[in-house]
Design an enzyme around this catalytic site. Structure first.
Site, PDB file in Angstrom:
ATOM      1  N   GLY A  10     109.972 -22.750  48.868  1.00 58.86           N
ATOM      2  CA  GLY A  10     110.152 -23.552  50.071  1.00 58.86           C
ATOM      3  C   GLY A  10     110.199 -22.711  51.330  1.00 58.86           C
TER       4      GLY A  10
ATOM      5  N   CYS B 125     100.048 -24.342  54.886  1.00 59.28           N
ATOM      6  CA  CYS B 125     101.230 -25.137  55.234  1.00 59.28           C
ATOM      7  C   CYS B 125     100.767 -26.456  55.816  1.00 59.28           C
ATOM      8  CB  CYS B 125     102.058 -24.435  56.304  1.00 59.28           C
ATOM      9  SG  CYS B 125     102.701 -22.863  55.802  1.00 59.28           S
TER      10      CYS B 125
ATOM     11  N   ASN C 108      96.020 -17.352  47.980  1.00 58.95           N
ATOM     12  CA  ASN C 108      97.391 -17.817  47.847  1.00 58.95           C
ATOM     13  C   ASN C 108      97.499 -18.502  46.476  1.00 58.95           C
ATOM     14  OD1 ASN C 108     100.051 -18.630  48.470  1.00 58.95           O
ATOM     15  ND2 ASN C 108      99.510 -18.837  50.628  1.00 58.95           N
TER      16      ASN C 108
ATOM     17  N   GLY D  91      95.933 -11.914  43.682  1.00 62.80           N
ATOM     18  CA  GLY D  91      95.952 -12.884  42.598  1.00 62.80           C
ATOM     19  C   GLY D  91      95.993 -12.231  41.235  1.00 62.80           C
TER      20      GLY D  91
END
Ligand SMILES: Cc1cc2nc3c(=O)[nH]c(=O)nc-3n(C[C@H](O)[C@H](O)[C@H](O)COP(=O)(O)OP(=O)(O)OC[C@H]3O[C@@H](n4cnc5c(N)ncnc54)[C@H](O)[C@@H]3O)c2cc1C
Ligand SMILES: Cc1cc2nc3c(=O)[nH]c(=O)nc-3n(C[C@H](O)[C@H](O)[C@H](O)COP(=O)(O)O)c2cc1C
Ligand code: FES
Lengths: 320, 264
Positions: free
Chosen positions: A74, A132, A194, A245
């Protein structure tokens, strides 16, 4: 043969070696300073910081998976003000490159944070986490369309004193398209990938494992996906790439560079072996000797692009 | 240095069908360990499971250290197969420790099942390193049933008062160890005289902190929970700060917390 050159220069910044740590897996560097010699790293990417401090999601926040993990932390962070006050003084003392990762939930939040960091010394580059949701607008992620990624990049490029590394999400239909949009928006380099969206469920309680229900998958499980995305983007843009990754060791570093990355980031691997980055830097020296390469930059894109590999451009179905 | 790539199993005891005691050779780790410290042990060489497993240090004597664990899943199953001679990669010692009791205080250990190792180490530490009178320690040991009593062997050998509770009433007090504490101790002890130390399942420690807070007794909890990294950077081991919209990291800020600091 003498010891190979491991240093890499991108965006006018020289890195001791191609090994960086990934955002969210290395805190603000303080914990690891007690464990490993940070001056052996090419650089550190700090945990995403936002305009306001964020406590993060209620636990459980992580879940171990086959060769990886899910996380829904978060974006817990101290906020840009405390970051500048409490974390930068320490980061400045380190003999390694400092890349500050910035996140936001509206254009205004990103620009606020980037502007605050303009006045701060000791930062070599900003990495922009665009995965985001734009809560201020339609709630969709900045990373989810070429248009949004272009807008955000060009806005931030206008104001940032630091070079910008735009961090791409793999959770899109065409990552190459988003990459091109970020390049056109003025990105100095791109980092990818990501985490992949994933989830876990408990078969006895019928409940999701993470409080947030979905989380980001990382670790060796995602390495083949990351390699494919980097290769696709390498074929689409002309700016340097930073591969992320599932990287665990020096041979993974080599593979990411061979498909097109100039630098790499170690994430989840830091949890498994906190000294993985230092060991990888050592391992690269031996590896380069084995393959008879004297300058590591020779590895970048060595596999070749679309044309060289396929010989000619024949259409192919995915997976077969 | 927290890296101990080769700690060697030198002794193994099967305490219960699902509980193992292992003693390791590893001076670097053993010489620095204090009670409530834990290690992150890599149980598999490959990626299955990928993460290390957190284990409390049951005892450390300068050259060797011990752990006691219950087999609950893949990681502990692999570890339970280890025989003397087998080497593991261990990070540690990690985490903080308990605060010592004052001279006039009684130390009450409240252990829930396999949560006892840090409390055993601490009791022994108080006796051996701090000349703490044995009668000033009381060890409350909660078990499911009498068949689990063999796990208490080390604790019983300390020569301190030990009281048992079992969930099924087959031995000692019938009920949870928190009920035992509440019924027999909390009410009878003057608050300035006792200090509680606890480790066990979260629901147990939650109940214990409620009791301790209501009697205004100082109480320290050694918390457990999943720990991907163990060194403070993944933020996965979050525990809520009491009365604040924020979290502690169990691995780095703990594992020991005052009951009034955390919301379980
Ligand atoms: C600081 C610390 C000290 C610990 N000390 C000890 C000890 O001395 N002896 C001991 O037996 N155990 C101890 N534990 C718990 C131990 O780490 C877990 O039992 C272990 O990680 C389980 O691994 P597994 O692969 O066998 O189980 P998994 O396959 O990971 O999980 C099996 C089941 O156990 C549960 N579980 C997993 N991890 C934990 C956890 N950390 N706490 C509670 N439940 C969990 C899961 O929810 C699941 O139901 C400690 C944990 C921490 C954080
Ligand atoms: C626990 C955890 C927290 C993360 N936090 C962030 C973050 O704050 N910002 C960000 O851009 N990426 C974050 N990431 C993503 C990583 O930087 C990285 O892109 C991803 O984990 C893939 O790399 P890996 O497989 O080597 O871990 C996080 C990853 C993990 C596992
Ligand atoms: S286990 Fe990673 S921060 Fe505690």
């Amino acid at each position: 043969m003498s010891i190979a050159n491991l240093s890499i220069e991108i965006c006018g910044i020289k890195f001791r070696n191609p090994i960086l740590t990934a955002s969210g897996t290395f805190g603000y560097g303080e914990e690891f300073d007690k464990i490993i010699d940070l001056s052996k790293l090419g650089g550190i990417v700090t945990k995403s910081i936002t305009k306001h401090p964020r406590p993060g999601h209620p636990p459980p926040r992580t879940h171990e998976t086959s060769a990886g993990m899910l996380n829904a932390i978060g974006l817990a962070n101290v906020g840009v003000d405390r970051f500048i006050e409490e974390k930068i003084p320490f980061l400045k003392t380190l003999d390694t490159r400092i890349i500050v990762n910035v996140a936001g939930f509206s254009m205004e939040e990103y620009t606020y944070t980037v502007e605050r960091l303009n006045d701060t010394d000791g930062i070599d580059m900003l990495e922009i986490n665009i995965s985001c949701p734009n809560v201020g607008a339609d709630g969709l992620e900045f990373s989810s369309s070429a248009k949004r990624a272009h807008e955000l990049t060009s806005e931030l490029k206008k104001i940032s004193r630091h070079p910008l590394m735009i961090k791409l999400s793999p959770n899109v239909t065409s990552i190459a398209e988003i990459a091109k949009a970020a390049e056109e928006g003025g990105a100095d380099c791109l980092s990818l990938i990501n985490t992949l969206v994933g989830m876990g469920v408990n078969h006895y309680t019928f409940k999701p494992i993470l409080t947030n229900i979905t989380g980001g998958l990382s670790g060796p499980a995602i390495k083949p996906v990351a390699l494919a995305k980097i290769w696709q983007v390498y074929n689409a843009v002309n700016i340097p790439l930073v591969g992320i990754g599932g990287i665990m060791d020096h041979l993974d570093v080599a593979e990411f560079m061979i498909v097109g990355a100039s630098l790499v980031q170690f994430g989840t691997a830091n949890f498994v072996n906190p000294d993985c980055t230092v060991k990888a830097a050592e391992g690269l020296v031996d590896y380069l000797k084995q393959v008879d390469i004297s300058d590591i930059s020779e590895l970048i894109g060595k596999m070749g692009g679309t044309y060289e590999i396929q010989g000619k451009n024949f259409p192919a179905c995915q997976g077969t | 240095m927290i890296f101990n790539p080769r700690v060697k199993v030198v002794e193994k005891n099967q305490l219960l069908p699902d509980m193992v005691h292992l003693k390791f050779e590893g001076e670097n780790l053993a010489s620095r360990a204090v009670p409530a410290n834990f290690v992150q042990i890599k149980v598999a060489r490959g990626l299955d499971p990928i993460f290390r497993r957190p284990m409390s240090i049951h005892y450390a004597d300068g050259k060797t250290f011990e752990m006691v664990f219950r087999t609950v899943g893949k990681g502990t199953q692999i570890l339970s197969k280890a025989e003397p001679g087998k080497e593991f990669d261990c990070i540690g010692p990690l985490g903080n420790s308990f605060r010592l009791p004052e001279n006039n205080e009684k130390a009450v250990m409240v252990a829930g099942g396999v949560g006892f190792p840090p409390l055993y180490f601490f009791s022994r530490f108080l006796i051996e390193k701090h000349n703490f009178p044995k009668d000033n320690i009381i060890f409350l040991f909660g078990m499911k049933t009498v068949a689990e009593k063999p796990m208490a062997g080390d604790v019983l050998s300390l020569g301190i008062p030990v009281e048992f509770s079992t969930d099924d009433g087959s031995y000692g007090f019938h009920g949870f160890v928190t009920d035992l504490f509440e019924a027999h101790f909390a009410k009878n002890m003057r608050q300035e005289k006792i200090r509680i130390y606890s480790c066990g399942p979260n629901p147990m420690m939650k109940r214990l902190s409620q009791i301790a807070l209501s009697f205004k007794l100082p109480c320290q909890l050694s918390l457990e929970g999943a720990m991907p990294c163990g060194v403070g950077t993944c933020l996965g081991c979050a525990v809520k700060k009491r009365g604040e919209n924020d979290y502690y990291r169990v691995c780095q800020d703990g594992p020991v917390f005052n009951a009034e600091e955390v919301e379980l």
